[in-house]
Write an enzyme that holds these catalytic residues in place. Structure first.
Site, PDB file in Angstrom:
ATOM      1  N   GLU A  70      -8.556  27.654  19.682  1.00  0.00           N
ATOM      2  CA  GLU A  70      -7.206  28.188  19.785  1.00  0.00           C
ATOM      3  C   GLU A  70      -6.783  28.889  18.493  1.00  0.00           C
ATOM      4  O   GLU A  70      -6.105  29.920  18.521  1.00  0.00           O
ATOM      5  CB  GLU A  70      -6.242  27.057  20.130  1.00  0.00           C
ATOM      6  CG  GLU A  70      -6.489  26.491  21.534  1.00  0.00           C
ATOM      7  CD  GLU A  70      -5.779  25.163  21.764  1.00  0.00           C
ATOM      8  OE1 GLU A  70      -5.089  24.671  20.836  1.00  0.00           O
ATOM      9  OE2 GLU A  70      -5.915  24.614  22.866  1.00  0.00           O
ATOM     10  N   SER A  82      -2.093  15.505  21.595  1.00  0.00           N
ATOM     11  CA  SER A  82      -0.802  15.445  22.275  1.00  0.00           C
ATOM     12  C   SER A  82       0.090  14.403  21.612  1.00  0.00           C
ATOM     13  O   SER A  82      -0.382  13.367  21.148  1.00  0.00           O
ATOM     14  CB  SER A  82      -0.990  15.086  23.751  1.00  0.00           C
ATOM     15  OG  SER A  82       0.256  14.863  24.385  1.00  0.00           O
ATOM     16  N   ASN A  85       2.611  55.952 -18.288  1.00  0.00           N
ATOM     17  CA  ASN A  85       2.383  57.239 -17.619  1.00  0.00           C
ATOM     18  C   ASN A  85       1.388  58.110 -18.383  1.00  0.00           C
ATOM     19  O   ASN A  85       0.416  58.614 -17.796  1.00  0.00           O
ATOM     20  CB  ASN A  85       3.701  58.011 -17.461  1.00  0.00           C
ATOM     21  CG  ASN A  85       4.693  57.311 -16.569  1.00  0.00           C
ATOM     22  OD1 ASN A  85       5.437  56.450 -17.027  1.00  0.00           O
ATOM     23  ND2 ASN A  85       4.716  57.664 -15.281  1.00  0.00           N
ATOM     24  N   ASP A  86       1.639  58.289 -19.664  1.00  0.00           N
ATOM     25  CA  ASP A  86       0.846  59.240 -20.434  1.00  0.00           C
ATOM     26  C   ASP A  86      -0.607  58.793 -20.614  1.00  0.00           C
ATOM     27  O   ASP A  86      -1.501  59.649 -20.700  1.00  0.00           O
ATOM     28  CB  ASP A  86       1.477  59.448 -21.818  1.00  0.00           C
ATOM     29  CG  ASP A  86       2.850  60.092 -21.740  1.00  0.00           C
ATOM     30  OD1 ASP A  86       3.153  60.710 -20.700  1.00  0.00           O
ATOM     31  OD2 ASP A  86       3.618  59.962 -22.713  1.00  0.00           O
ATOM     32  N   THR A 109       4.159  54.249  -5.010  1.00  0.00           N
ATOM     33  CA  THR A 109       4.469  54.582  -6.400  1.00  0.00           C
ATOM     34  C   THR A 109       4.994  53.381  -7.180  1.00  0.00           C
ATOM     35  O   THR A 109       4.643  53.172  -8.347  1.00  0.00           O
ATOM     36  CB  THR A 109       5.493  55.735  -6.453  1.00  0.00           C
ATOM     37  OG1 THR A 109       4.915  56.908  -5.872  1.00  0.00           O
ATOM     38  CG2 THR A 109       5.898  56.043  -7.889  1.00  0.00           C
ATOM     39  N   LYS A 114      -5.759  12.248  24.140  1.00  0.00           N
ATOM     40  CA  LYS A 114      -6.051  13.641  24.492  1.00  0.00           C
ATOM     41  C   LYS A 114      -6.525  14.397  23.253  1.00  0.00           C
ATOM     42  O   LYS A 114      -5.952  14.272  22.168  1.00  0.00           O
ATOM     43  CB  LYS A 114      -4.809  14.312  25.064  1.00  0.00           C
ATOM     44  CG  LYS A 114      -5.070  15.688  25.686  1.00  0.00           C
ATOM     45  CD  LYS A 114      -3.806  16.190  26.371  1.00  0.00           C
ATOM     46  CE  LYS A 114      -4.061  17.454  27.170  1.00  0.00           C
ATOM     47  NZ  LYS A 114      -4.384  18.589  26.300  1.00  0.00           N
ATOM     48  N   VAL A 115      -7.575  15.176  23.414  1.00  0.00           N
ATOM     49  CA  VAL A 115      -8.118  15.992  22.335  1.00  0.00           C
ATOM     50  C   VAL A 115      -8.219  17.427  22.821  1.00  0.00           C
ATOM     51  O   VAL A 115      -8.692  17.681  23.940  1.00  0.00           O
ATOM     52  CB  VAL A 115      -9.505  15.482  21.883  1.00  0.00           C
ATOM     53  CG1 VAL A 115     -10.063  16.376  20.785  1.00  0.00           C
ATOM     54  CG2 VAL A 115      -9.409  14.035  21.397  1.00  0.00           C
ATOM     55  N   HIS A 167       1.118  54.215 -23.418  1.00  0.00           N
ATOM     56  CA  HIS A 167       2.182  54.507 -22.465  1.00  0.00           C
ATOM     57  C   HIS A 167       1.710  54.349 -21.015  1.00  0.00           C
ATOM     58  O   HIS A 167       0.593  54.759 -20.673  1.00  0.00           O
ATOM     59  CB  HIS A 167       2.709  55.929 -22.690  1.00  0.00           C
ATOM     60  CG  HIS A 167       4.036  56.187 -22.064  1.00  0.00           C
ATOM     61  ND1 HIS A 167       4.163  56.613 -20.765  1.00  0.00           N
ATOM     62  CD2 HIS A 167       5.307  56.067 -22.574  1.00  0.00           C
ATOM     63  CE1 HIS A 167       5.445  56.762 -20.486  1.00  0.00           C
ATOM     64  NE2 HIS A 167       6.162  56.438 -21.574  1.00  0.00           N
ATOM     65  N   SER A 176       4.371  55.898  -0.621  1.00  0.00           N
ATOM     66  CA  SER A 176       3.166  56.288  -1.343  1.00  0.00           C
ATOM     67  C   SER A 176       2.580  55.134  -2.136  1.00  0.00           C
ATOM     68  O   SER A 176       1.429  55.189  -2.560  1.00  0.00           O
ATOM     69  CB  SER A 176       3.486  57.431  -2.312  1.00  0.00           C
ATOM     70  OG  SER A 176       4.438  56.981  -3.273  1.00  0.00           O
ATOM     71  N   HIS A 197     -16.658  36.068  37.032  1.00  0.00           N
ATOM     72  CA  HIS A 197     -15.319  36.005  37.642  1.00  0.00           C
ATOM     73  C   HIS A 197     -14.791  34.569  37.666  1.00  0.00           C
ATOM     74  O   HIS A 197     -13.965  34.231  38.524  1.00  0.00           O
ATOM     75  CB  HIS A 197     -15.323  36.571  39.065  1.00  0.00           C
ATOM     76  CG  HIS A 197     -15.822  37.973  39.179  1.00  0.00           C
ATOM     77  ND1 HIS A 197     -15.005  39.075  39.114  1.00  0.00           N
ATOM     78  CD2 HIS A 197     -17.086  38.455  39.347  1.00  0.00           C
ATOM     79  CE1 HIS A 197     -15.725  40.177  39.240  1.00  0.00           C
ATOM     80  NE2 HIS A 197     -16.994  39.824  39.380  1.00  0.00           N
TER      81      HIS A 197
END
Length: 474
Positions: free
Chosen positions: A340, A327, A140-141, A108, A333-334, A138, A106, A197
């Site tokens: 990616e 690489s 909670n309260d 909590t 190489k690039v 408090h 939940s 294609h």
């Protein structure tokens, strides 16, 4: 050893780090869930601060905090509590939310984490001792008054998701759309060969191709808007099971109105609080739109990667920016690294959608979904990744791309699909025979037609005009 202080909750004493703003229930959760090391995203914590602020304002305006109930607050204490909630919303108390994502379903533990931080910080703002055992403001309260984790935690997820989409993802997608439109306009006169294609098809203009990409992002913007709108209904006001026990009848509407005012997003109270508590269908729907955006980006990045392939043995119709060596063994190489990166991001978001779907479907039993923390983390991760990935792709790929007009033009005349424009003049069968013979002999369609005197020269020139082939003909 870390210095500690002793805090107490309904289960007894707990040793908490001495300088922490959180208390016993948070520490119990830290000890119970040493799982991943993943904390809730800062955007979720900020949203929880917004929700607590809105709840505090509603309770103040309804006279609940200073009323005749147990331990009523003074006006000054109320303002201190609201100030502390504001600090949480603004991210000023970062580092105080150590609960693992994989906790009670939940949320909590995280709800109480925020309640405790606001409580102790409010006491401090009010001039009190936040280390004292008795909490005059408090968790909670007062901080959690009129609330349950079951309605406020999902409310915070909705708020965080909508805010992140509105302020981060949509503006970035709009910027990507504008960048692609700019390329489409700049490259509108460059004719190239189409591909379906992965095979040669009829010509089109490079600007038309990028105009298609731009339209896909325009549609993605609309999907992001739908993703935002899917989480506008807020469960707050339903408390534990949707019945609204222990809260004012106007509470949910007031909180939703305040959150709308805080964010500029049209949040509203849930139409039915039993539905609002029981399931997270809106969040699943929202992420479904994010998944669709991700697969769109996957397709665009992959197409641009192919268009930039080469530089000598691929298409190389678009020159991608040189970002880094490609690489460790092949000098010079690039690689299309930005494409990616974006493709990996898309894959992650698409995978995240399975988490959201399972959590939404299996987690929602009777009056509560019990897989909400992971849904919060996953949704916000997807938004952050899409935003960051798109921003990097714009800055380091799209804006620096250049058209290779020479490569685009070179393939057009060689394409066997040039025969398509002859269909209305000589028929499909004869055009297909020409394509097969041209492929066998190595000739172009134009050369073969001239050799065979298929059409008069002026008619052939008009029929095989690549520019005309990029538009409909009457």
């Amino acid at each position: 050893m870390t210095k500690t202080r002793t805090e107490r909750d309904s289960m007894g004493e707990v040793h908490v780090p001495a300088d922490a703003y959180y208390g016993a229930q948070t520490q119990r959760a830290v000890e119970n869930f040493p799982v991943s090391g993943w904390e809730l995203p800062s955007s979720m914590i900020s949203a929880m601060g917004r929700v607590k602020l809105a709840c505090g304002i509603a309770n103040r305006d309804l006279g609940k905090l200073t009323g005749s109930g147990k331990n009523p607050l003074s006006d000054k204490q109320v303002e201190s509590m609201l100030a502390a909630a504001t600090e949480v919303a603004e991210g000023k108390l970062s580092g105080q939310y150590p609960v693992d994502v994989f906790q009670t379903g939940s949320g909590t533990s995280s709800n109480m984490n925020v309640n405790e931080v606001i409580s102790n910080r409010a006491i401090e703002i009010d001039g009190g001792d936040r280390m004292a055992e008795v909490k005059p403001i408090h968790p909670n309260d007062h901080v959690n008054m009129g609330q349950s984790t079951n309605d406020t935690f999902p409310t915070a997820i909705h708020v965080a998701t909508a805010v992140e989409i509105q302020t981060r993802l949509i503006p970035t997608l709009q910027r990507m759309h504008a960048a692609l439109v700019e390329k489409a306009k700049a490259w509108d006169k460059i004719i190239k060969i189409g591909r379906t294609h992965l095979m040669d098809a009829t010509p089109l203009r490079l600007g038309q191709e990028f105009g298609g990409f731009a339209r896909q992002i325009e549609l993605s913007i609309a999907r992001a808007e739908r993703a935002r709108d899917a989480v506008l209904e807020l469960p707050v006001g339903g408390t534990a099971v949707g019945s609204g026990i222990n809260t004012h009848p106007e509470f949910g509407a007031r909180v939703a109105a305040n959150l709308a005012e805080q964010t500029g997003i049209a949040f509203v109270e849930a139409v039915n609080h039993f539905e609002g508590n029981a399931n997270r269908d809106g969040l699943v729907e929202s992420h479904g739109e994010l998944k669709c955006i991700a697969q769109t980006l996957l397709g665009i990045a992959n197409s641009i990667r192919w268009l930039g392939s080469g530089p000598r043995c691929g298409y190389y119709e678009v020159k991608l920016p040189t970002r880094q060596p490609g690489s460790s063994i092949m000098p010079g190489k690039v690689n299309p690294v930005m494409c990616e990166s974006l493709m990996q991001i898309a894959a992650r978001v698409i995978g995240n959608d399975a988490t959201m779907t399972i959590s939404g479907g299996c987690g929602g039993n009777f009056q509560l979904n019990i897989m909400m923390p992971v849904m919060a983390h996953t949704s916000l991760e997807s938004i952050r990744l899409l935003d960051g990935g798109c921003a990097a792709f714009i800055d380091f790929c799209i804006e620096e791309m250049e058209a290779n007009e020479e490569a685009c033009n070179a393939a057009v005349e060689q394409s066997l699909s040039m025969c398509t424009s002859l269909n209305p003049l000589i028929g499909y069968e004869q055009a297909a025979a020409l394509a097969k013979e041209a492929f066998k002999t190595g000739q172009t369609i134009r050369e073969l037609c001239v050799q065979k005197n298929i059409l008069p020269e002026d008619q052939l020139t008009e029929a095989l005009d690549p520019w005309k082939m990029t538009e409909p003909q009457a």
